[in-house]
Design an enzyme around this catalytic site. Structure first.
Site, short mmCIF file in Angstrom:
data_model
loop_
_atom_site.label_atom_id
_atom_site.label_comp_id
_atom_site.label_asym_id
_atom_site.label_seq_id
_atom_site.Cartn_x
_atom_site.Cartn_y
_atom_site.Cartn_z
N ASP A 433 0.74 -1.24 0.11
CA ASP A 433 -0.02 -0.10 -0.03
C ASP A 433 0.92 1.12 0.00
O ASP A 433 1.69 1.30 0.91
CB ASP A 433 -0.98 0.02 1.31
CG ASP A 433 -1.85 1.19 1.28
OD1 ASP A 433 -2.99 0.81 0.65
OD2 ASP A 433 -1.66 2.19 1.87
N ASN A 441 -3.02 12.97 -4.29
CA ASN A 441 -4.21 13.40 -4.84
C ASN A 441 -4.73 14.70 -4.55
O ASN A 441 -4.98 15.48 -5.43
CB ASN A 441 -5.32 12.33 -4.68
CG ASN A 441 -5.09 11.14 -5.61
OD1 ASN A 441 -4.37 11.15 -6.67
ND2 ASN A 441 -5.65 9.97 -4.96
N HIS A 446 -5.76 14.44 -9.31
CA HIS A 446 -5.67 12.91 -9.60
C HIS A 446 -4.87 12.51 -10.95
O HIS A 446 -4.32 11.32 -10.76
CB HIS A 446 -7.45 12.49 -10.04
CG HIS A 446 -8.15 12.56 -8.94
ND1 HIS A 446 -8.07 11.62 -7.75
CD2 HIS A 446 -9.19 13.46 -8.44
CE1 HIS A 446 -9.09 11.75 -6.66
NE2 HIS A 446 -9.33 12.89 -7.36
N ASP A 450 -2.44 9.26 -10.75
CA ASP A 450 -2.17 8.23 -11.65
C ASP A 450 -0.78 7.97 -12.14
O ASP A 450 -0.43 6.76 -12.27
CB ASP A 450 -3.23 8.47 -12.79
CG ASP A 450 -4.69 8.45 -12.44
OD1 ASP A 450 -5.20 7.90 -11.37
OD2 ASP A 450 -5.38 8.87 -13.27
N GLU A 476 -4.80 2.20 -4.06
CA GLU A 476 -3.52 2.10 -4.06
C GLU A 476 -2.78 1.07 -3.50
O GLU A 476 -1.57 1.06 -3.05
CB GLU A 476 -3.01 3.49 -3.06
CG GLU A 476 -3.16 3.38 -1.79
CD GLU A 476 -4.36 4.04 -1.46
OE1 GLU A 476 -4.59 4.44 -0.24
OE2 GLU A 476 -5.29 4.01 -2.40
#
Length: 561
Positions: A433, A441, A446, A450, A476
């Protein structure tokens, strides 16, 4: 070999062997082969029918020519029978006896002629006793001479009332006793000696001796004679005349080559295309059905030898010589053979040629349509296969990170777990994680998030082994399955991943970079002797949260005590 390698190889092999394009190729090749075989079979049938037709045409010409030549042979045998009957029973005529008795006054002359009745019979022409005595094959037997001359006058009567066979040049009886009777007129008295000499030295006379013709049968000869100061080829049919075991002479009918050609052309009329050629027993060309000599087919020495060799084995047959089709058949009443030559061009203009061309064009049209259909269908199948492959890839992979999605990961992980359990191999799972991903973010947007996810996935897949399987299981969160790896090796791999991600700065905007970290939880089947993937994944997930609670950016492989 690792378990995942085996799975991948089997999947690749299955796709390789059952590729739709390959199946389409096999189907179309099969159709093409069968269509070609069927067309070839039809071509063979047509060829056999063509050969049978050529043989039928040739046989018709042979039979027709044979009947015409047979008529000449039968007439010759009729003359011989008449001569033999006259030798056996001479005609009781005082005038005939008186005429024959005059031979005693003529025997000393160099040449002579004797006529019994000019209106009813032909004249006898003869030579002296001295001429006969000089030639070994001639003999003048006084006891038989008058009887033979009387029979010859009767033969002259038969020759006068029975005209020579059609296209025949002459009919002649040549006696060994020094005289002859002929349907051919004389040019002068001095011609008698030279003509008789040529007659008795001709092969058709000399080879009718009892030694050369023991069967006393009819024979054909081709020879040259001097006519109008030039040599002319003549075809002669002859038969010996014997009575009471004594050879008296020879009966013969002469044909010119033009006469033989006329007979052949009459026989050929209406019997198909092509050229017919008549050869004697020495394979000398006698006549051809072609009216224009320049258009007649000619054979070189090699082709003549090839034809002659084939004819020695069979009385009839066929032969291919380049673009020419040759078939032959021997005649029954002639010592020779008839050839039929049919060229490829003549065959193409005939009925069978038209059918063959039409069949070939149909096959080419069908093959062309088949190739076009193959191209179109192959293209459609390839497009569908690529589309299917693309859809399948999308169904199995995460579109952002391009690694396995949750469903694909779970399916492959369970399969690997089952294999490892069956083969008693280690099996480990790690749960990852990204730390503080929400802040990225919120701060950079965003799109930056990405980029971070994509970059992290690339680092993970480039660090794990080839047999390992990585997938994205949440926003994630990532999961990695490590078949064949025990707890220690799994911890080492997890540590390498953590270090690589922590050491790399990620470009999120034009001039802004960010450094992230990852927390990892590791579990192994050897810990609890349990190969259930979902339980191992749950254990790894719990340890992941322990890593976060301990301050993040670390690997946890054991539960807190």
């Amino acid at each position: 070999m690792q378990p995942d390698d085996i799975v991948r190889k089997e999947v690749f092999s299955a796709r390789h062997h059952f590729h739709p394009g390959r199946v389409v190729n096999i189907c179309f090749i099969t159709v093409l082969i069968f269509s070609t075989l069927l067309t070839w079979r039809e071509a063979v049938v047509l060829e056999d029918a063509y050969a049978a037709t050529q043989h039928t045409h040739l046989e018709n010409v042979v039979n027709s020519l044979d009947r015409q030549l047979q008529f000449s042979v039968e007439k010759l045998l009729f003359f011989r029978n008449g001569m033999q009957d006259a030798l056996e029973t001479p005609l009781a005529s005082t005038v005939l006896r008186d005429t024959v008795s005059r031979i005693s006054d003529l025997r000393g002359k160099t040449f002579w002629d004797l006529t019994f009745d000019a209106r009813r019979t032909l004249t006898l022409y003869g030579v002296s006793d001295a001429f006969v005595a000089q030639t070994n094959s001639l003999v003048r037997d006084d006891d038989r001479l008058e009887r033979e001359m009387s029979a010859a006058f009767e033969m002259g009567y038969l020759l006068r009332i029975n005209a020579p066979a059609a296209h025949a040049r002459r009919v002649v009886y040549v006696s060994r006793a020094g005289f002859y009777v002929s349907t051919e007129p004389h040019e002068g008295e001095r011609d008698i000696t030279s003509r008789y000499y040529h007659l008795v030295t001709s092969p058709w006379f000399t080879r009718q001796s009892e030694r050369d013709n023991r069967a006393r049968s009819v024979r054909w000869f081709t020879h040259a004679v001097l006519s109008d100061f030039q040599r002319e080829q003549i075809v002669t049919v002859s038969v010996p005349v014997d009575y009471q075991h004594y050879w008296y002479g020879v009966l013969a009918i002469d044909f010119t080559l033009q006469g033989i050609k006329d007979l052949l052309q009459e026989a050929v009329d209406g019997n198909g295309e092509g050229e017919f050629q008549l050869y004697d027993n020495a394979f000398n060309l006698l006549a051809t059905s072609e009216s224009v000599s320049g258009k007649s087919n000619r054979f070189d020495a090699r082709e003549r030898a090839q034809i002659a060799g084939a004819m020695e084995k069979d009385t009839e047959g066929e032969l291919r010589l380049g673009s020419r089709y040759v078939n032959w058949q021997h005649l029954n009443h002639f010592d020779g053979v008839l050839l039929r030559i049919h060229t490829f061009r003549e065959g193409a203009h005939g009925d069978f040629g038209s059918i063959t061309i039409a069949l070939t064009l149909l096959w080419l049209l069908f093959t062309g349509m088949l190739v076009v259909s193959w191209f179109v269908i192959r293209r459609m199948v390839s497009n569908m296969y690529r589309l299917q492959h693309s859809l399948q890839w999308q169904a199995w992979h995460d579109p952002l990170t391009r690694i396995n999605n949750r469903g694909a990961l779970f399916e492959r992980a369970k399969a690997l777990a089952k294999r490892c359990e069956q083969q008693q191999q280690p099996y480990s799972v790690m749960q990852l994680d990204l730390d503080h991903f929400k802040n990225i973010n919120d701060r950079y947007g965003h799109q930056a998030g990405d980029k971070v996810l994509t970059h992290a996935a690339r680092l993970i897949t480039s660090t794990i082994r080839e047999a390992d399987v990585a997938g994205r299981v949440g926003g994630e969160e990532f999961c990695v399955v490590l078949p064949g790896a025990g707890p220690e090796e799994a911890m080492q791999i997890a540590e390498r991943i953590r270090a690589r991600i922590n050491d790399r700065e990620m470009l999120v905007k034009k001039s802004q970079t960010v450094r992230i970290s990852v927390s990892i939880g590791v579990s192994s089947a050897l810990e609890c002797d349990n190969y259930d993937f979902e339980q191992l994944q749950s254990m790894a997930d719990a340890r992941l949260y322990q890593a976060k609670q301990r301050g993040r950016n670390q690997v946890v492989g054991q539960d807190e005590k």
